[in-house]
Design a protein around this motif. Structure first.
Motif, short mmCIF file in Angstrom:
data_model
loop_
_atom_site.label_atom_id
_atom_site.label_comp_id
_atom_site.label_asym_id
_atom_site.label_seq_id
_atom_site.Cartn_x
_atom_site.Cartn_y
_atom_site.Cartn_z
N ILE A 6 8.49 -34.28 -15.53
CA ILE A 6 8.25 -33.74 -14.46
C ILE A 6 7.54 -32.31 -14.66
CG2 ILE A 6 9.76 -35.07 -12.96
CD1 ILE A 6 11.54 -32.36 -12.83
N ASP A 7 6.91 -31.80 -13.56
CA ASP A 7 6.32 -30.26 -13.84
C ASP A 7 7.47 -29.46 -13.81
OD1 ASP A 7 5.64 -27.88 -12.09
OD2 ASP A 7 3.74 -28.73 -13.06
N ILE A 8 7.19 -28.52 -14.81
CA ILE A 8 8.17 -27.34 -14.93
C ILE A 8 8.82 -26.71 -13.83
CG2 ILE A 8 6.86 -25.63 -15.86
CD1 ILE A 8 10.21 -26.58 -17.20
N ASP A 9 7.69 -26.55 -12.98
CA ASP A 9 7.83 -25.72 -11.59
C ASP A 9 9.06 -26.52 -10.77
OD1 ASP A 9 6.43 -23.48 -12.32
OD2 ASP A 9 4.62 -24.33 -11.47
N GLU A 10 8.58 -27.91 -10.63
CA GLU A 10 9.49 -28.80 -9.96
C GLU A 10 10.90 -28.75 -10.22
OE1 GLU A 10 9.69 -33.37 -8.50
OE2 GLU A 10 8.06 -32.71 -9.79
N PHE A 11 11.00 -28.76 -11.85
CA PHE A 11 12.43 -28.73 -12.45
C PHE A 11 13.06 -27.47 -12.22
CE2 PHE A 11 14.88 -27.28 -16.17
CZ PHE A 11 15.66 -28.03 -16.14
N GLU A 12 12.40 -26.37 -12.18
CA GLU A 12 13.01 -25.14 -11.77
C GLU A 12 13.46 -24.75 -10.50
OE1 GLU A 12 14.00 -22.90 -14.03
OE2 GLU A 12 13.08 -23.64 -15.87
N SER A 13 12.69 -25.57 -9.41
CA SER A 13 12.96 -25.21 -7.99
C SER A 13 14.03 -26.28 -7.64
CB SER A 13 11.42 -25.42 -7.34
OG SER A 13 11.11 -26.79 -7.36
N ALA A 14 14.30 -27.23 -8.35
CA ALA A 14 15.08 -28.47 -8.00
C ALA A 14 16.69 -28.04 -8.09
CB ALA A 14 14.90 -29.62 -8.94
N ASP A 15 17.44 -28.49 -7.06
CA ASP A 15 19.03 -28.48 -7.12
C ASP A 15 19.67 -29.14 -8.12
OD1 ASP A 15 18.91 -26.80 -5.05
OD2 ASP A 15 19.00 -28.06 -3.65
N ASP A 16 20.82 -28.87 -8.42
CA ASP A 16 21.47 -29.70 -9.59
C ASP A 16 21.86 -31.25 -9.10
OD1 ASP A 16 21.91 -27.82 -11.47
OD2 ASP A 16 23.80 -27.08 -10.93
N GLY A 17 21.45 -32.12 -9.74
CA GLY A 17 21.50 -33.34 -9.20
C GLY A 17 20.56 -34.09 -8.35
N GLU A 18 19.65 -33.13 -7.89
CA GLU A 18 18.24 -33.65 -7.02
C GLU A 18 17.86 -34.79 -7.41
OE1 GLU A 18 14.40 -31.92 -5.18
OE2 GLU A 18 16.02 -30.42 -5.73
N PHE A 19 17.57 -34.94 -8.87
CA PHE A 19 16.54 -36.31 -9.27
C PHE A 19 17.31 -37.43 -9.31
CE2 PHE A 19 14.55 -32.18 -11.14
CZ PHE A 19 13.49 -32.24 -10.18
N GLU A 20 18.80 -37.36 -9.27
CA GLU A 20 19.46 -38.53 -9.59
C GLU A 20 19.64 -39.14 -8.21
OE1 GLU A 20 23.01 -38.26 -11.78
OE2 GLU A 20 22.45 -36.27 -12.33
N THR A 21 19.66 -38.28 -7.24
CA THR A 21 20.05 -39.07 -5.78
C THR A 21 18.85 -39.15 -5.02
OG1 THR A 21 20.53 -36.81 -5.11
CG2 THR A 21 22.39 -37.93 -5.87
N GLN A 22 17.61 -38.75 -5.47
CA GLN A 22 16.49 -39.05 -4.41
C GLN A 22 15.98 -40.49 -4.28
OE1 GLN A 22 13.57 -36.48 -5.72
NE2 GLN A 22 14.50 -34.61 -4.69
N ASN A 23 15.90 -41.03 -3.30
CA ASN A 23 15.09 -42.23 -3.23
C ASN A 23 13.49 -42.08 -3.31
OD1 ASN A 23 14.34 -42.18 -0.39
ND2 ASN A 23 16.28 -42.55 0.20
N ASP A 24 12.71 -43.20 -3.10
CA ASP A 24 11.42 -43.02 -3.27
C ASP A 24 10.81 -42.47 -2.03
OD1 ASP A 24 11.65 -44.17 -5.67
OD2 ASP A 24 10.82 -46.22 -5.02
N THR A 25 11.32 -42.62 -0.70
CA THR A 25 11.00 -41.86 0.52
C THR A 25 11.33 -40.40 0.39
OG1 THR A 25 11.23 -43.87 1.89
CG2 THR A 25 11.08 -41.70 2.96
N GLU A 26 12.19 -39.93 -0.07
CA GLU A 26 12.73 -38.61 -0.23
C GLU A 26 11.63 -37.93 -1.26
OE1 GLU A 26 17.38 -38.94 0.37
OE2 GLU A 26 16.77 -39.41 -1.51
N ARG A 27 11.68 -38.44 -2.37
CA ARG A 27 10.64 -37.96 -3.40
C ARG A 27 9.10 -37.74 -2.80
NH1 ARG A 27 10.74 -41.51 -8.41
NH2 ARG A 27 9.41 -39.78 -9.28
N ILE A 28 8.80 -38.69 -2.10
CA ILE A 28 7.35 -38.58 -1.40
C ILE A 28 7.21 -37.45 -0.38
CG2 ILE A 28 5.55 -39.79 -0.07
CD1 ILE A 28 6.67 -42.31 -1.43
N VAL A 29 8.30 -37.39 0.47
CA VAL A 29 8.28 -36.29 1.31
C VAL A 29 8.34 -34.88 0.73
CG1 VAL A 29 9.51 -35.20 3.32
CG2 VAL A 29 9.31 -37.75 3.38
#
Length: 119
Positions: A6-29
């Motif tokens: 993933i882009d490092i900016d996306e990584f830096e701005s994400a909350d802990d656990g954000e990528f584990e729990t997102q479904n596809d709709t959430e990721r798109i939005v």
């Protein structure tokens, strides 16, 4: 079908656990919201998020029905109705909390005729 990066900016701005729990709709939005200065083709969104283009197209169509995205073929963008988007985020968080507390099956039992379907 994740690219494994993933882009490092996306990584830096994400909350802990954000990528584990997102479904596809959430990721798109979230993707469209974070990139609200641009409109995107479904195939490009799919490529950026490591998803299938057909799945992204179907999700975008459902989001358009709820007025959460705008569409001018072939491009898609997040809604410019910030109040509606905030309300959708709040409703989503509320639903997740209720699901965690009561469980998905129990929520269906609690549903009443007075509850409005979110469009």
């Amino acid at each position: 079908m994740s690219s494994g990066t993933i882009d490092i900016d996306e990584f830096e701005s994400a909350d802990d656990g954000e990528f584990e729990t997102q479904n596809d709709t959430e990721r798109i939005v979230l993707f469209l919201d974070r990139n609200d200065d641009r409109a995107w083709k479904a195939a490009t969104i799919a490529e950026r998020l490591g998803l299938e283009t057909d799945a992204v197209s179907a999700i975008l169509s459902r989001l358009k029905e709820r007025d959460l995205v705008r569409h001018k073929s072939p491009y898609w963008a997040i809604t410019d109705d910030t109040d509606r988007l905030r309300a959708a985020y709040r409703l989503h968080r509320h639903h997740e909390g209720a699901d965690e507390q009561y469980g998905e099956e129990r929520l269906e039992e609690l549903r009443t005729d007075e509850m409005e379907e979110v469009q």
